[in-house]
Design a protein around this motif. Structure first.
Motif, PDB file in Angstrom:
ATOM      1  N   THR A  21     135.825 150.558  68.797  1.00 47.15           N
ATOM      2  CA  THR A  21     135.630 151.915  69.301  1.00 47.15           C
ATOM      3  C   THR A  21     136.736 152.299  70.297  1.00 47.15           C
ATOM      4  OG1 THR A  21     133.222 151.767  69.049  1.00 47.15           O
ATOM      5  CG2 THR A  21     134.069 153.453  70.558  1.00 47.15           C
ATOM      6  N   ASP A  22     137.356 153.460  70.050  1.00 43.92           N
ATOM      7  CA  ASP A  22     138.391 154.015  70.945  1.00 43.92           C
ATOM      8  C   ASP A  22     139.618 153.130  71.101  1.00 43.92           C
ATOM      9  OD1 ASP A  22     136.837 156.282  71.429  1.00 43.92           O
ATOM     10  OD2 ASP A  22     135.817 155.352  73.134  1.00 43.92           O
ATOM     11  N   VAL A  23     139.886 152.287  70.102  1.00 46.33           N
ATOM     12  CA  VAL A  23     141.115 151.478  70.115  1.00 46.33           C
ATOM     13  C   VAL A  23     142.202 152.248  69.362  1.00 46.33           C
ATOM     14  CG1 VAL A  23     142.208 149.327  69.393  1.00 46.33           C
ATOM     15  CG2 VAL A  23     139.840 149.308  70.213  1.00 46.33           C
ATOM     16  N   PRO A  24     143.318 152.597  70.024  1.00 46.07           N
ATOM     17  CA  PRO A  24     144.386 153.353  69.356  1.00 46.07           C
ATOM     18  C   PRO A  24     145.188 152.456  68.410  1.00 46.07           C
ATOM     19  CG  PRO A  24     145.048 152.801  71.588  1.00 46.07           C
ATOM     20  CD  PRO A  24     143.629 152.318  71.438  1.00 46.07           C
ATOM     21  N   LEU A  25     145.038 152.703  67.125  1.00 43.99           N
ATOM     22  CA  LEU A  25     145.706 151.873  66.118  1.00 43.99           C
ATOM     23  C   LEU A  25     146.729 152.690  65.332  1.00 43.99           C
ATOM     24  CD1 LEU A  25     142.478 150.161  64.742  1.00 43.99           C
ATOM     25  CD2 LEU A  25     144.310 148.957  65.959  1.00 43.99           C
ATOM     26  N   ARG A  26     147.813 152.046  64.921  1.00 46.72           N
ATOM     27  CA  ARG A  26     148.746 152.687  64.015  1.00 46.72           C
ATOM     28  C   ARG A  26     148.091 152.769  62.647  1.00 46.72           C
ATOM     29  NH1 ARG A  26     152.562 148.627  65.487  1.00 46.72           N
ATOM     30  NH2 ARG A  26     152.491 148.050  63.270  1.00 46.72           N
ATOM     31  N   ASP A  27     148.564 153.669  61.816  1.00 45.43           N
ATOM     32  CA  ASP A  27     147.969 153.849  60.485  1.00 45.43           C
ATOM     33  C   ASP A  27     148.013 152.562  59.671  1.00 45.43           C
ATOM     34  OD1 ASP A  27     147.396 156.462  61.042  1.00 45.43           O
ATOM     35  OD2 ASP A  27     149.167 157.292  60.037  1.00 45.43           O
ATOM     36  N   ASP A  28     149.120 151.826  59.752  1.00 47.96           N
ATOM     37  CA  ASP A  28     149.228 150.596  58.956  1.00 47.96           C
ATOM     38  C   ASP A  28     148.287 149.510  59.497  1.00 47.96           C
ATOM     39  OD1 ASP A  28     150.966 150.574  61.232  1.00 47.96           O
ATOM     40  OD2 ASP A  28     151.932 148.779  60.465  1.00 47.96           O
ATOM     41  N   GLN A  29     148.080 149.478  60.806  1.00 46.04           N
ATOM     42  CA  GLN A  29     147.137 148.528  61.376  1.00 46.04           C
ATOM     43  C   GLN A  29     145.717 148.849  60.926  1.00 46.04           C
ATOM     44  OE1 GLN A  29     148.133 149.286  65.503  1.00 46.04           O
ATOM     45  NE2 GLN A  29     149.016 147.244  65.772  1.00 46.04           N
ATOM     46  N   ARG A  30     145.364 150.138  61.007  1.00 44.22           N
ATOM     47  CA  ARG A  30     144.022 150.557  60.613  1.00 44.22           C
ATOM     48  C   ARG A  30     143.781 150.282  59.126  1.00 44.22           C
ATOM     49  NH1 ARG A  30     141.151 153.836  63.511  1.00 44.22           N
ATOM     50  NH2 ARG A  30     143.007 154.720  64.501  1.00 44.22           N
ATOM     51  N   GLU A  31     144.774 150.565  58.316  1.00 45.56           N
ATOM     52  CA  GLU A  31     144.643 150.350  56.871  1.00 45.56           C
ATOM     53  C   GLU A  31     144.389 148.876  56.568  1.00 45.56           C
ATOM     54  OE1 GLU A  31     147.210 151.030  52.733  1.00 45.56           O
ATOM     55  OE2 GLU A  31     148.023 151.689  54.666  1.00 45.56           O
ATOM     56  N   TYR A  32     145.126 147.998  57.246  1.00 46.81           N
ATOM     57  CA  TYR A  32     144.955 146.563  57.022  1.00 46.81           C
ATOM     58  C   TYR A  32     143.578 146.099  57.489  1.00 46.81           C
ATOM     59  CZ  TYR A  32     145.294 141.532  57.522  1.00 46.81           C
ATOM     60  OH  TYR A  32     145.032 140.185  57.427  1.00 46.81           O
ATOM     61  N   LEU A  33     143.165 146.529  58.669  1.00 45.05           N
ATOM     62  CA  LEU A  33     141.883 146.100  59.223  1.00 45.05           C
ATOM     63  C   LEU A  33     140.703 146.608  58.397  1.00 45.05           C
ATOM     64  CD1 LEU A  33     142.573 146.560  63.055  1.00 45.05           C
ATOM     65  CD2 LEU A  33     142.354 144.405  61.804  1.00 45.05           C
ATOM     66  N   CYS A  34     140.832 147.804  57.838  1.00 42.00           N
ATOM     67  CA  CYS A  34     139.753 148.353  57.014  1.00 42.00           C
ATOM     68  C   CYS A  34     139.556 147.531  55.742  1.00 42.00           C
ATOM     69  CB  CYS A  34     140.048 149.810  56.665  1.00 42.00           C
ATOM     70  SG  CYS A  34     139.689 150.965  58.017  1.00 42.00           S
ATOM     71  N   LYS A  35     140.598 146.871  55.279  1.00 38.83           N
ATOM     72  CA  LYS A  35     140.497 146.044  54.078  1.00 38.83           C
ATOM     73  C   LYS A  35     139.670 144.787  54.328  1.00 38.83           C
ATOM     74  CE  LYS A  35     144.896 147.440  51.981  1.00 38.83           C
ATOM     75  NZ  LYS A  35     146.263 147.003  51.587  1.00 38.83           N
ATOM     76  N   ILE A  36     139.632 144.322  55.594  1.00 47.17           N
ATOM     77  CA  ILE A  36     138.919 143.082  55.893  1.00 47.17           C
ATOM     78  C   ILE A  36     137.683 143.306  56.785  1.00 47.17           C
ATOM     79  CG2 ILE A  36     141.015 141.688  55.667  1.00 47.17           C
ATOM     80  CD1 ILE A  36     141.228 141.626  58.709  1.00 47.17           C
ATOM     81  N   ALA A  37     137.451 144.573  57.150  1.00 50.00           N
ATOM     82  CA  ALA A  37     136.333 144.884  58.056  1.00 50.00           C
ATOM     83  C   ALA A  37     134.977 144.655  57.404  1.00 50.00           C
ATOM     84  CB  ALA A  37     136.446 146.328  58.534  1.00 50.00           C
ATOM     85  N   ASP A  38     134.045 144.141  58.183  1.00 47.49           N
ATOM     86  CA  ASP A  38     132.690 143.889  57.683  1.00 47.49           C
ATOM     87  C   ASP A  38     131.778 143.604  58.877  1.00 47.49           C
ATOM     88  OD1 ASP A  38     130.655 143.547  55.875  1.00 47.49           O
ATOM     89  OD2 ASP A  38     131.092 141.428  55.469  1.00 47.49           O
ATOM     90  N   GLY A  39     130.482 143.790  58.674  1.00 45.37           N
ATOM     91  CA  GLY A  39     129.511 143.401  59.682  1.00 45.37           C
ATOM     92  C   GLY A  39     129.225 144.456  60.743  1.00 45.37           C
ATOM     93  N   VAL A  40     128.283 144.109  61.609  1.00 46.59           N
ATOM     94  CA  VAL A  40     127.839 144.993  62.687  1.00 46.59           C
ATOM     95  C   VAL A  40     127.878 144.216  64.005  1.00 46.59           C
ATOM     96  CG1 VAL A  40     125.901 146.325  63.607  1.00 46.59           C
ATOM     97  CG2 VAL A  40     126.320 146.281  61.137  1.00 46.59           C
ATOM     98  N   ASN A  41     128.380 144.836  65.056  1.00 46.09           N
ATOM     99  CA  ASN A  41     128.447 144.167  66.347  1.00 46.09           C
ATOM    100  C   ASN A  41     127.035 144.015  66.925  1.00 46.09           C
ATOM    101  OD1 ASN A  41     128.762 144.248  69.519  1.00 46.09           O
ATOM    102  ND2 ASN A  41     130.709 143.546  68.694  1.00 46.09           N
TER     103      ASN A  41
END
Length: 200
Positions: free
Chosen positions: A166-186
């Motif tokens: 939440t509220d972490v400023p990411l570059r588009d390429d960083q966000r794209e990469y992280l969305c590929k591996i994102a999973d789960g709930v905090n």
């Protein structure tokens, strides 16, 4: 303190038999002798403290035992569960270091190498990861709300299951990469990782 108890001031030298009576400057000489002895005792105490107490010998770096953690090789060190609020780890080597469950609120990892470090369940709100290497880092269930990851921060191979971005400023390429591996709930915030990353 035992050291202070063991120290004794050296007495003034005794007068020799048959010697002439002391000159009128004797009180002045005795006073100088007394002060020199006191100065020597103080120096010994200070030196012993520096050797015996690392907290005194290594001042700076933050609240972690007052030890310097900036620009250090801390490979494999165990910081799990510790309170390290605003701790300074700038440019340090933290490969395989264990920060599991640590409170790292506002800590700085600027240009630090965190390859394969364990940051799972850690409170990383407001932490600075600018230029940091987070390759293969375990960020599972970590709370990174408001963390800074500008520059060339690398997340290659990181585990971000349940991490909150939440509220972490990411570059588009960083966000794209992280969305590929994102999973789960905090488990702390209840926020799904993909939602905090604004994954489509």
């Amino acid at each position: 303190m035992a050291i202070l108890g063991a120290l004794k001031l050296a007495p003034s030298p005794p007068a020799l038999a048959g010697a002439a009576p002391p000159a009128t400057s004797t009180p002045a000489r005795s006073s100088v002798h007394f002060h020199l002895a006191n100065a020597g005792a103080a120096a010994l105490v200070a030196a012993s403290l520096l050797v015996a107490d690392p907290a005194v010998a290594f001042i700076g770096g933050g609240p972690y035992g007052k030890q310097v953690t900036r620009g250090q090789d801390l490979t494999g060190k165990d910081f799990s569960g510790l309170t390290l609020v605003k701790q300074d780890f700038k440019t340090s080597i933290l490969r395989q270091a264990n920060f599991k469950g640590a409170n790292l609120l506002g800590a700085s990892f600027f240009d630090a190498d965190l390859t394969s470090a364990d940051l799972s369940d850690a409170d990383l709100r407001g932490a600075d990861f600018s230029l940091a290497n987070l390759t293969k880092t375990n960020l599972s269930n970590a709370n990174l709300e408001g963390a800074l990851v500008t520059g060339n921060t690398s997340f290659k191979g990181a585990n971000i299951t349940g991490a909150d971005f939440t509220d972490v400023p990411l570059r588009d390429d960083q966000r794209e990469y992280l969305c590929k591996i994102a999973d789960g709930v905090n488990s702390t915030t209840g926020n799904p990782t993909k939602e905090t990353l604004f994954c489509s």
